[in-house]
Enzyme design. Structure first.
Site, PDB file in Angstrom:
ATOM      1  CB  SER A 142      52.934  15.947   5.749  1.00 39.02           C
ATOM      2  OG  SER A 142      52.638  17.211   6.922  1.00 39.02           O
ATOM      3  CE  LYS A 179      49.625  18.400   4.823  1.00 39.64           C
ATOM      4  NZ  LYS A 179      49.704  17.880   6.330  1.00 39.64           N
TER       5      LYS A 179
END
Length: 223
Positions: A142, A179
């Site tokens: 990701s 993230k």
């Protein structure tokens, strides 16, 4: 100034260094071009290739932010005399750091719980922009476009606060994720660096900020 670099190369090198110190990740070629007034990202790429040939950075193919400062470059910068250009980097300890490597994290238990520690590693403090507390093994892709790949060891400094744009380690319910942090008014988001993944809106409950990414280790410790 590094005597082996041209003034323009030094300017780009300093831009990359400041971006890594401030956000934990290097700039993209487009961001370099925009900041320095180049007509296209290709001009930035040519200068980055020259810096790589001179051995002060490492380029990781396939990612828009695949630029790394080499460990010996950081060590050389930290040996600069007091009157030299100031760097907002910590002075490394003479001794190596011993950091726990965190593998899979069990639901509901502290990230540094003993049962999560796979191994202890001795690493040089000069590898990181701030002194980390642990290494976290990255799962998934990701954050691919930030140069963070599956299996990498992310160096993490424990904190419960972050600025917009910084890469964070966060707990969402029973999961721990890496993230980019973004707050907009009363809402906060965890943003991926891969278009195949969706942004995550931070819930009001079941969320905690575990730390900031301060560096990355690939290869040498992953065997």
């Amino acid at each position: 100034m590094n005597p082996s670099l041209t003034p323009r190369q030094q300017q780009i090198f300093d831009l990359v260094r400041r971006s890594i110190e401030r956000t934990g990740t290097p700039p993209t070629r487009a961001e370099i071009a925009q900041t320095l007034g180049f007509k296209s990202p290709n001009a930035a790429e040519e200068h980055l290739q020259a810096l790589a040939r001179k051995g002060v950075i490492e380029l990781v193919s396939g990612t828009s932010r695949g630029i790394r400062l080499k460990a010996d470059t950081l060590r050389a910068m930290r040996r600069k005399p007091a009157h030299a250009d100031q760097l907002d980097l910590p002075i490394p300890s003479l001794a190596q750091l011993t950091l726990p490597l965190i593998g899979r994290v069990a639901a509901g238990s502290p990230i540094l719980a003993q049962e999560h520690v796979e191994q202890q590693y001795a690493v040089s403090p000069s590898l990181f922009s701030a002194q980390p507390d642990y290494l976290l093994r990255v799962r998934g892709l990701s954050m691919r476009d930030a140069g963070i790949l599956d299996g990498d060891l992310l160096a993490v400094k424990r904190t419960s606060e972050a600025r917009n744009g910084q890469i964070v380690v966060a707990r969402l319910g029973d999961e721990v994720t890496v993230k980019r942090w973004q707050r907009q008014g009363d809402e906060a988001w965890l943003l991926p660096e891969n278009p195949d993944f969706q942004p995550i809106r931070v819930p009001h409950e079941g969320f905690s900020l575990e730390g900031l990414a301060v560096g990355l280790v690939r290869g040498a410790l992953n065997g």
